[in-house]
Design a protein around this motif. Structure first.
Motif, mmCIF file in Angstrom:
data_model
loop_
_atom_site.group_PDB
_atom_site.id
_atom_site.type_symbol
_atom_site.label_atom_id
_atom_site.label_comp_id
_atom_site.label_asym_id
_atom_site.label_seq_id
_atom_site.Cartn_x
_atom_site.Cartn_y
_atom_site.Cartn_z
ATOM 1 N N HIS A 110 -97.481 81.953 0.587
ATOM 2 C CA HIS A 110 -97.062 80.879 -0.321
ATOM 3 C C HIS A 110 -97.188 79.536 0.400
ATOM 4 C CE1 HIS A 110 -94.911 79.166 -3.704
ATOM 5 N NE2 HIS A 110 -94.054 78.581 -2.890
ATOM 6 N N GLN A 111 -97.899 78.592 -0.197
ATOM 7 C CA GLN A 111 -98.106 77.280 0.419
ATOM 8 C C GLN A 111 -97.268 76.224 -0.300
ATOM 9 O OE1 GLN A 111 -99.757 77.028 3.152
ATOM 10 N NE2 GLN A 111 -100.862 78.964 3.163
ATOM 11 N N ASP A 112 -97.144 75.064 0.346
ATOM 12 C CA ASP A 112 -96.354 73.972 -0.227
ATOM 13 C C ASP A 112 -97.266 72.993 -0.959
ATOM 14 O OD1 ASP A 112 -95.053 71.171 -0.111
ATOM 15 O OD2 ASP A 112 -93.399 72.525 0.332
ATOM 16 N N ALA A 113 -97.010 72.779 -2.253
ATOM 17 C CA ALA A 113 -97.859 71.908 -3.079
ATOM 18 C C ALA A 113 -97.834 70.468 -2.583
ATOM 19 C CB ALA A 113 -97.405 71.971 -4.538
ATOM 20 N N LYS A 257 -87.138 66.397 -2.371
ATOM 21 C CA LYS A 257 -86.980 67.257 -1.195
ATOM 22 C C LYS A 257 -86.085 68.458 -1.537
ATOM 23 C CE LYS A 257 -86.641 64.626 2.705
ATOM 24 N NZ LYS A 257 -86.309 63.434 3.516
ATOM 25 N N ARG A 258 -86.702 69.431 -2.192
ATOM 26 C CA ARG A 258 -85.953 70.608 -2.654
ATOM 27 C C ARG A 258 -85.788 71.673 -1.573
ATOM 28 N NH1 ARG A 258 -84.075 70.862 -7.578
ATOM 29 N NH2 ARG A 258 -85.007 69.637 -9.271
ATOM 30 N N PHE A 259 -86.511 71.534 -0.459
ATOM 31 C CA PHE A 259 -86.422 72.545 0.592
ATOM 32 C C PHE A 259 -85.746 71.944 1.816
ATOM 33 C CE2 PHE A 259 -90.270 73.576 -1.928
ATOM 34 C CZ PHE A 259 -89.738 74.695 -2.575
ATOM 35 N N LYS A 260 -84.574 72.478 2.134
ATOM 36 C CA LYS A 260 -83.747 71.910 3.197
ATOM 37 C C LYS A 260 -83.517 72.950 4.292
ATOM 38 C CE LYS A 260 -79.285 69.575 3.856
ATOM 39 N NZ LYS A 260 -78.004 69.210 3.213
ATOM 40 N N TYR A 261 -83.626 72.488 5.553
ATOM 41 C CA TYR A 261 -83.399 73.403 6.673
ATOM 42 C C TYR A 261 -81.894 73.558 6.915
ATOM 43 C CZ TYR A 261 -83.942 75.758 11.139
ATOM 44 O OH TYR A 261 -83.887 76.681 12.160
ATOM 45 N N ILE A 262 -81.408 74.788 6.848
ATOM 46 C CA ILE A 262 -79.987 75.067 7.076
ATOM 47 C C ILE A 262 -79.838 75.647 8.483
ATOM 48 C CG2 ILE A 262 -77.936 76.259 6.175
ATOM 49 C CD1 ILE A 262 -79.201 74.343 4.119
ATOM 50 N N GLY A 306 -86.691 80.639 -3.619
ATOM 51 C CA GLY A 306 -86.769 80.284 -2.205
ATOM 52 C C GLY A 306 -88.059 79.564 -1.858
ATOM 53 N N PRO A 307 -88.135 79.018 -0.634
ATOM 54 C CA PRO A 307 -89.316 78.241 -0.224
ATOM 55 C C PRO A 307 -90.524 79.077 0.179
ATOM 56 C CG PRO A 307 -87.699 78.247 1.525
ATOM 57 C CD PRO A 307 -87.083 78.999 0.387
ATOM 58 N N ASN A 308 -90.309 80.359 0.514
ATOM 59 C CA ASN A 308 -91.410 81.173 1.059
ATOM 60 C C ASN A 308 -92.089 82.072 0.036
ATOM 61 O OD1 ASN A 308 -90.900 80.126 3.672
ATOM 62 N ND2 ASN A 308 -89.173 81.527 3.856
#
Length: 371
Positions: A110-113, A257-262, A306-308
């Motif tokens: 899965h890639q990031d658009a 920014k919907r993907f956040k590092y936790i 999820g992001p992946n």
């Protein structure tokens, strides 16, 4: 897409726009990130027109001179010159070139658009700048040398920098930010300008694009360990810092920014927050144009929790109709359906379809139509 295509033609009927084409794009195994962005760019009309013009001026290029730019121009020409009004096209050459050039996009993961959009626009700028420099050098080598006693007419005796090249990608997407820092001791304001092709905004639950933009331009105080070195005071001082849009672009691209590092989880998490994005947007904090007005014409949507993993689709406004593009499938949707992609008001929701990249075009204040 035979049945779906005829269904779309039937839905539009006599309202089908003259000369317009609505084609789905084939998926080559997790290439929805690419397809969704390409659809948004295709319906960015000034960008499309300039790319088609580029194609007509460069169609004699050989395969050895093929670039991501020529592949994109070729794809857009394929779509726009179809005899049928609807159907499916395979963006094979473009995807092959993309994977050959950038290993990030080679895997079937899965890639990031947004990462793809960013890479594509910057790559197009680099290619256009190289071509412009080459054309300039070729012209210069053909011109007879000037034998002027006081040196060449076009020289820069004062060592001034040459003006940066401005391509048609810049003319469409580039805006200017100014970073202002005010020393609280002497009140001197230091301003530093920087260009952008898209704006990445932090998001909060149950917010709006307007409030996200206000937060983006909010004032931050620099104190304690973060003090600012003031050139006038020649020392570290408390200061106030803010970022604002100095010159808005013709096409405003907003990345949520919907993907956040936790840190606790040591991984990225998707924020499904509800963020309202209006069909008409006003920028009130710009320096050069206090009331820059924009109209929404495309949304790239991330589907998934999820992001992946997940999927990307796009919503596009064309000739006052809203269309839904999901790889090979294209269908007409009602304008009111756009708000179902704002996000979820609760943290846990079955709705996983969230607006991720927004495309706004500048509206001419005098006429009320996109400029």
């Amino acid at each position: 897409m035979g049945a779906a295509g005829s269904k779309l033609e039937k839905a539009l009927g006599e309202q089908f726009p003259e000369g317009e084409r609505y084609f789905g794009l084939e998926n080559f195994g997790n290439t929805c990130y690419c397809n969704s962005v390409l659809q948004a760019l295709y319906f960015c009309v000034p960008f499309r027109e300039q790319l088609l013009e580029y194609y007509l001026n460069n169609k004699t290029l050989t395969d050895s001179e093929e670039t991501l730019l020529t592949c994109l121009a070729d794809l857009f020409m394929q779509i726009s010159s179809q005899k049928k009004k609807t159907g499916v096209i395979a963006p094979k050459r473009f995807v092959q070139k993309l994977k050959k050039q950038n290993e990030i996009f080679r895997s079937y993961m899965h890639q990031d658009a947004h990462e793809f959009l960013n890479y594509l626009l910057n790559e197009l700028v680099d290619l256009l700048e190289k071509e412009a420099r080459k054309a300039k050098n070729d012209t210069a080598s053909l011109s007879p040398p000037e034998n002027v006693a006081n040196g060449p007419k076009n020289g820069h005796p004062d060592g001034a920098q040459k003006e940066p090249l401005v391509t048609w990608v810049h003319k469409n997407f580039q805006g200017l930010l100014t970073n202002e820092t005010r020393c609280l001791q002497c009140e001197t304001v230091t301003a530093r300008d920087e260009t952008f092709l898209d704006l990445s905004l932090d998001i909060e639950q149950n917010s709006s694009i307007t409030s996200c933009l206000k937060n983006f331009s909010s004032t931050e105080t620099l104190n304690a360990e973060d003090k600012f070195f003031c050139d006038k005071c020649c020392s570290l001082q408390e200061a106030q810092k803010r970022m604002k849009i100095k010159k808005p672009p013709q096409i405003l691209v907003i990345h949520l920014k919907r993907f956040k590092y936790i840190e606790q989880l040591s991984r990225y998490k998707k924020l499904s927050y509800r963020v309202v994005f209006p069909l008409e947007l006003k920028l009130s904090n710009t320096v050069e144009d206090a009331d820059a007005e924009y109209s929404l014409f495309a949304v790239v949507v991330h589907v998934g929790s999820g992001p992946n993993h997940g999927h990307y689709v796009s919503l596009v406004k064309s000739h006052n109709h809203w269309l839904f593009f999901d790889d090979e499938n294209v269908e007409m949707i009602d304008e009111s359906a756009v708000q179902t992609f704002f996000g979820s008001a609760q943290e846990y929701s079955s709705n996983t379809d969230h607006g991720y990249i927004l495309f706004y075009e500048g509206v001419d204040a005098g006429s009320g139509i996109p400029s």
